[in-house]
Design an enzyme around this catalytic site. Sequence first.
Site, short mmCIF file in Angstrom:
data_model
loop_
_atom_site.label_atom_id
_atom_site.label_comp_id
_atom_site.label_asym_id
_atom_site.label_seq_id
_atom_site.Cartn_x
_atom_site.Cartn_y
_atom_site.Cartn_z
N GLU A 145 0.72 -1.21 0.06
CA GLU A 145 -0.20 -0.09 0.04
C GLU A 145 0.89 1.27 0.14
O GLU A 145 0.64 2.11 -0.62
CB GLU A 145 -0.84 0.00 1.35
CG GLU A 145 -1.98 -1.09 1.46
CD GLU A 145 -1.27 -2.03 2.41
OE1 GLU A 145 -0.25 -2.44 2.09
OE2 GLU A 145 -2.09 -2.66 3.16
N ASP A 197 -2.14 -5.11 3.54
CA ASP A 197 -2.19 -5.51 4.96
C ASP A 197 -3.20 -6.75 5.16
O ASP A 197 -4.11 -6.88 4.28
CB ASP A 197 -2.73 -4.19 5.62
CG ASP A 197 -1.54 -3.20 5.69
OD1 ASP A 197 -0.42 -3.60 5.74
OD2 ASP A 197 -2.10 -1.94 6.17
N ASP A 237 -5.83 -7.45 6.84
CA ASP A 237 -7.40 -7.25 7.37
C ASP A 237 -8.23 -7.00 6.31
O ASP A 237 -7.83 -7.17 5.03
CB ASP A 237 -6.94 -5.93 8.35
CG ASP A 237 -6.60 -4.67 7.54
OD1 ASP A 237 -6.51 -4.82 6.52
OD2 ASP A 237 -6.32 -3.71 8.25
N GLU A 250 -9.83 -4.42 5.00
CA GLU A 250 -9.24 -3.18 4.19
C GLU A 250 -8.12 -3.84 2.99
O GLU A 250 -8.11 -3.45 2.07
CB GLU A 250 -8.94 -2.18 4.99
CG GLU A 250 -8.69 -0.83 3.92
CD GLU A 250 -8.54 0.42 4.64
OE1 GLU A 250 -8.79 1.54 4.06
OE2 GLU A 250 -8.63 0.45 6.21
N TYR A 293 1.88 -5.33 13.12
CA TYR A 293 0.72 -4.72 12.58
C TYR A 293 -0.09 -3.78 13.60
O TYR A 293 -0.35 -4.47 14.67
CB TYR A 293 -0.15 -5.61 11.74
CG TYR A 293 -1.03 -4.90 10.79
CD1 TYR A 293 -0.64 -3.85 9.99
CD2 TYR A 293 -2.27 -5.17 11.02
CE1 TYR A 293 -1.85 -3.26 9.11
CE2 TYR A 293 -3.42 -4.58 10.11
CZ TYR A 293 -2.87 -3.50 9.43
OH TYR A 293 -3.90 -3.08 8.48
N ARG A 301 -2.94 -2.39 13.52
CA ARG A 301 -4.46 -2.34 13.32
C ARG A 301 -5.21 -3.75 13.80
O ARG A 301 -5.03 -4.60 12.95
CB ARG A 301 -5.14 -2.07 12.00
CG ARG A 301 -4.69 -0.50 11.61
CD ARG A 301 -5.66 -0.07 10.50
NE ARG A 301 -5.11 1.54 10.24
CZ ARG A 301 -4.32 1.79 9.38
NH1 ARG A 301 -3.58 0.56 8.53
NH2 ARG A 301 -4.17 2.75 9.11
N HIS A 348 -4.94 -11.78 14.41
CA HIS A 348 -3.78 -11.00 14.45
C HIS A 348 -3.16 -11.15 15.91
O HIS A 348 -3.50 -11.64 16.63
CB HIS A 348 -3.80 -9.54 14.10
CG HIS A 348 -4.45 -9.20 12.90
ND1 HIS A 348 -4.88 -8.09 12.39
CD2 HIS A 348 -4.20 -9.87 11.74
CE1 HIS A 348 -5.39 -8.12 11.04
NE2 HIS A 348 -5.09 -9.19 10.73
#
Length: 971
Positions: free
Chosen positions: A9, A96, A98, A100, A327, A329, A374
């Site tokens: 990203e 990532d 997740d 998103e 990570y 989040r 996670h």
Amino acid sequence: MPRTLVIVESPAKARTIEKYLGQGYAVESSIGHIRDLPKSAADIPEKYKGKAWARLGLDVEHDFQPLYVVSPEKKAHVAKLRKMAAEADEIILATDDDREGESIAWHLFQELNPKVPVKRMVFHEITREAIQAAIASPRQIDTNLVEAQEARRALDRLYGYEVSPVLWKKVRPKLSAGRVQSVATRMLVERERERMRFVSASWWDLLITGKTADAQTFPARLTDVAGPDKTVQKLALGRDFDPLTGRLKAGVAARLLTEAEARALAEGLTGQPLTVTSAEEKPFTQRPYPPFITSTLQQEGSRKLGFAATRTMRAAQRLYEQGYITYMRTDSTNLSTEAVTAARTQVTQMYGSSYLSPQPRVYAKKAKNAQEAHEAIRPAGSAFRTPDSLRSELSGDEWRLYDLIWKRTVACQMADARGRGLRVRLGGQTKTGEEVGLSASGRTIDFPGFLRAYVEGSDDPSAALEDRETPLPPLKEGERVTAGSVKPEGHDTQPPARYTEASLVQSLEGAGIGRPSTYASILGTIQDRGYATKKGQALVPSWTAFATSALLEHHFASLVDYDFTAKMEEDLDDIAGGRAQRVPYLRRFYLGDQGEGMALRPLIDRQMGEIDARSIATISVPRLEGTGIEVRVGRYGPYMERGEQKANLPEDMAPDELTAEKAEEIMARPSGERPLGVDPETGHPVVARAGRYGPYVTLGDTNPPVRSASLFPTDDLGTLSLDRALKLLSLPRLVGTSGGEEVWALNGKYGPYLKRGTDSRSLTSHEQLFEVGIQEAEALFLQPRFGKGRVAAPPLQTFELEGRAPILLKSGRFGPYLTDGERNATLRKGEDEGTLSAERALEILEERGKEPKKKPGKAAGTKKAGAKAPASKGAASKAPAKAGAKEPATRAAAVKKPAAKAAPAKATFTWAQLKPHLGVLSAQEQQLVTATREQGRKVDDVAPELGLDVKKAKGMALQASKKLNQAARGE
């Protein structure tokens, strides 16, 4: 040689990963999302512009099929990615891990449409070992996660795009509604309502310093006193009062001491003997806190470092992308075996084996909707780097946050803290024979355990941190002590504390509302939209927040219901787990399905006619009951009204600060119109007015008036005389001619200044506008402008911060601002430069600092030609319209702009000459120009009708005027 394209990203993440991959790999960034639903009508492709659903970007009649578009600013980069993809033998999507990130990977796959194998690679930390392990174990795109994220995106679009227009029509333009944002706003409003209803109460007690036989001292408090009938009465405490009445709660049998009684008791108890009636000692054990998840990191970042949530997440993002932490989040408190081993090794090395927990600790998340996919946020790698070893590598914010994460992670594998709590009761008599009871409590830590590494912060500044000891002497039952000094103390009950960013995140998380990755942006949105402002660390809701919450509570209650919103999160989790499908869920939410679901669209259609805008905009203020004063939210802000009398509310006043006395004071201030007399030269009336942007005076009874002028800061609207008003209306003033050009003295938005052609110079005081002569003006124009040789004014204040450039507080044309040489941030209303701390200055710069815009190069000859233009016809009586006049806008034909404003050597056209060329304008521009030029209306009044904010409308009017003049000239 085979070539593999790895797409992540962010550029920073790409640079770090590239270091760990060998030859044959090209790492490129997508720079976030490459496509999304249309943000505006301009983004909608031509073939969809006529579709009724196009504004939503979702075809609601065909399974909510989304319309994704590549934003204009991303088209060149997407083309670059397509070219790289075409040259690659394999593509790895390493976004990532997740929802998103999965969605970004899916959008890349859809948009690039590669002809080579595509794999999905995930990792939770950016270390050499983690990247190589992820490369060796790729997977496919998880369609369930994509479905969940697409459902979330569609849900938020339907909510925002359907509910926000209701707020525009019934409350005020430019407001927004959101699935989590509106609930968070309601939480702030409900807390402020409690504070507005709160009635303070006062009580008194005694603080006694006890002294033992061996001269040791300790604090104790008076808890009970025997009454006249010798019956022991407990003294009233804060918790005994009703917050709505300020009186003791019903059924509470407690004695309320007055100040006189407290002082009499203090005098009677001083020096008296006391006896320990009981001494109870209990051991306690305290376990360490779990490692950080996103929400707790934001909370502790706020409490311990003073960071806003956005600042915390910005620093965490940089740490993750550079490979320093895992990570950031996540809502899982799990730690990998590797991480537990690393933490335990460091505990032994740094604190000794006695501080190590006997067994590895495992933490299970207990909050609603927790996802265990996670790890917790921890230092990256199989061996943690200590904060001290990174001082030279990390910036101030990053180092401080890493230090916090490292301490919390290491502490979670340390031994329990152990100690003893001692509670003592004492009895005695005053000199007048009154029986009294006292209590004292202490806490002694015998073994600090994890507290050696980490102590959690508190939202209450007065709360004792858990490592703070309050030891008592080893008192025993029956022991005699003496009441040394006795101090009477008065107390007032306090309203419930406002939410801070930390406590609001904690409440949202506890209710299962939102996700870790959304909290920072939600907190930013409610402040950017004007629903809340910061007062210190507290979030203060605005009156607009009250109106929007009232509308949603009364007419769309489910949308701001805490349980309903949490259930929406659970439904989205079911979609992510493959237990539910996106389309049926969206259909139930938006359209309803045989009586099931929210049925948002039909609900809005039913409710729109029932919403009374005036009732919604009227805010109930308990402290104004009986005064006849009502608080309302209008299109231009909050105001008070009583009959025909109106008064604007100060922007910096918190809702709970509005009392009857304050309201009467504001209502008594000069407002409305005050005729001052008649101008002897023109015969026009002169009127003093209180406008939205401040006090001003007008000449003439037309709309717009012949001329208007703002009052100077030293002028008072209530005492302004006719002579002073006429003097203000004489501005702008023609000072004289210099170099063939007129020099004007003007009162601008940012203060008094001189203008000659396209050149200008600031004046030091407003009164100079009437006094400055042509020689003084020419001397000023000989001085270089700022940035071209003039010496910059010294900073108002300098904030020195470790590990970064100093932050300067300066005075600028837009008011005081902060700068570190790379970014600038203007102070907002309510942010007092006099009380600004270094930490708050850094927070403001991190939150909203922007790089200064570079001035574009001037085309040769263009500006100079304008500067040499002949002056406008007419003398001083035809002076240019006052630049600083704020309300209403002056458009009188008799008032001309300075020479520099006129287009050089180009014809000017009347409205009749321009009107035939309206076809060059868009429909909205035509409406705006016709209303202002033909109907004589103000832009401020027309803008809301067109759904525009005033600033944008003024810019549109200026551009439209240019287009019409160009068309009339045949250009």
